[in-house]
Design a protein around this motif. Sequence first.
Motif, PDB file in Angstrom:
ATOM      1  N   GLN A 150       0.605  -1.425  -0.003  1.00 25.72           N
ATOM      2  CA  GLN A 150       0.127   0.107   0.070  1.00 25.72           C
ATOM      3  C   GLN A 150       1.007   1.400  -0.070  1.00 25.72           C
ATOM      4  N   CYS A 151       1.731   1.371  -1.212  1.00 27.33           N
ATOM      5  CA  CYS A 151       2.624   2.415  -1.186  1.00 27.33           C
ATOM      6  C   CYS A 151       2.623   2.932  -2.660  1.00 27.33           C
ATOM      7  N   VAL A 152       3.489   3.575  -3.071  1.00 27.66           N
ATOM      8  CA  VAL A 152       3.748   4.189  -4.401  1.00 27.66           C
ATOM      9  C   VAL A 152       5.241   3.571  -4.997  1.00 27.66           C
ATOM     10  N   ASP A 190      -6.994   1.539  -4.670  1.00 23.64           N
ATOM     11  CA  ASP A 190      -8.088   1.857  -3.526  1.00 23.64           C
ATOM     12  C   ASP A 190      -7.902   3.442  -3.056  1.00 23.64           C
ATOM     13  N   THR A 191      -8.446   3.519  -2.080  1.00 22.49           N
ATOM     14  CA  THR A 191      -8.951   4.941  -1.550  1.00 22.49           C
ATOM     15  C   THR A 191      -7.663   5.891  -1.856  1.00 22.49           C
ATOM     16  N   GLY A 192      -8.112   7.029  -2.421  1.00 21.07           N
ATOM     17  CA  GLY A 192      -7.189   8.198  -2.550  1.00 21.07           C
ATOM     18  C   GLY A 192      -6.194   7.886  -3.662  1.00 21.07           C
ATOM     19  N   GLY A 195      -8.070   1.845   4.160  1.00 17.49           N
ATOM     20  CA  GLY A 195      -8.213   1.543   3.027  1.00 17.49           C
ATOM     21  C   GLY A 195      -9.318   0.469   2.769  1.00 17.49           C
ATOM     22  N   VAL A 196      -9.899   0.340   1.465  1.00 18.51           N
ATOM     23  CA  VAL A 196     -11.105  -0.583   1.516  1.00 18.51           C
ATOM     24  C   VAL A 196     -10.385  -1.983   1.753  1.00 18.51           C
ATOM     25  N   VAL A 197      -9.203  -2.457   1.554  1.00 23.71           N
ATOM     26  CA  VAL A 197      -8.533  -3.504   1.941  1.00 23.71           C
ATOM     27  C   VAL A 197      -7.300  -3.013   2.586  1.00 23.71           C
ATOM     28  N   VAL A 206      -0.905   7.671   1.318  1.00 22.87           N
ATOM     29  CA  VAL A 206      -0.289   6.540   1.522  1.00 22.87           C
ATOM     30  C   VAL A 206      -0.608   6.138   3.002  1.00 22.87           C
ATOM     31  N   ALA A 207      -0.604   7.181   3.990  1.00 27.01           N
ATOM     32  CA  ALA A 207      -0.605   6.938   5.385  1.00 27.01           C
ATOM     33  C   ALA A 207      -2.444   6.444   5.265  1.00 27.01           C
ATOM     34  N   HIS A 208      -3.182   7.436   4.675  1.00 25.08           N
ATOM     35  CA  HIS A 208      -4.504   7.050   4.971  1.00 25.08           C
ATOM     36  C   HIS A 208      -4.853   5.693   4.359  1.00 25.08           C
ATOM     37  N   VAL A 209      -4.442   5.205   3.407  1.00 26.68           N
ATOM     38  CA  VAL A 209      -4.872   4.022   2.621  1.00 26.68           C
ATOM     39  C   VAL A 209      -4.426   2.762   3.464  1.00 26.68           C
TER      40      VAL A 209
END
Length: 291
Positions: free
Chosen positions: A200-202, A232-234, A268-270, A261-264
Amino acid sequence: MKIATAAYPLDWLDSWSQYEDKIAHWVSDAAGQGADLLVFPEYGAMELCTLAGANVAADLEQSLHAVSDRMEPVHDLHQKLAAEHGVYILGASAPVNDGYDRPVNRATLYAPNGKRGHQDKQIMTRFERDPWNVVPGDGLQIFETELGKIGILICYDSEFPLLGRALSECEILLVPSCTEALSGYWRVRIGAMARALENQCVSAMASLVGEAPWSEAVDMNTGMGGIFGPPDTGFPMTGVLAEGTLNHPGWTYAEVDMDAVAHVRADGVVLNRTHWEEQGSRVNSVTNNLV
């Protein structure tokens, strides 16, 4: 912040000043577009072997050492440009002799404050193993920067989930690549996107592009720049923040929000990164079932 990833063509160089001008032009272009982090590809430094002449450039073994011998002025140039433009630069990776029995494939990260660090490739491709005999070097690194925590997975390394997982603290994974065929480009791109999904990063992928007929090692190159996140979210529903045009030299840019990134990761949805550890108990319970 803004990330710039290169689709970078190799050139025949007749002088060191020609190389200086080329790199300065590329860095200036990206910095002029507001980029904070610039990513050059794997083995982009191989063009330096042309400074030793055609016979050396065409020889697999001699070309390795010809590039390695040039790396100190390469470091000085990139460090100067990083400070001048106030940017972080992941320089094109290069074969480096550094106390190992054989050269390692090393990418160096230059900070605008004058500091630098390096990441060596961990798992070698079939060509790197034989006939080139390039070997794994130092282990994985996490670079703590003003932009966030950065990890580097050089090309083939991005195709191995446990290497990516070892860098799960990082908000940004850089994936410099060198791929001969379209299939190779997609293997690395799929790896880069998968690591962005799991952590869940870039992830930011740079590619060599075009032909270099003077080299047996990097004679054909296929790819483009790309910047990816979790779908995912954002983030975009495709996970693709930006992608270039196949085999078209130049920079690909994307604005990246570290808060996203912090939010997802938190909501996140997952929650792939959080739920990673649950795999252990599940894979240990595999049974054979004849049907």
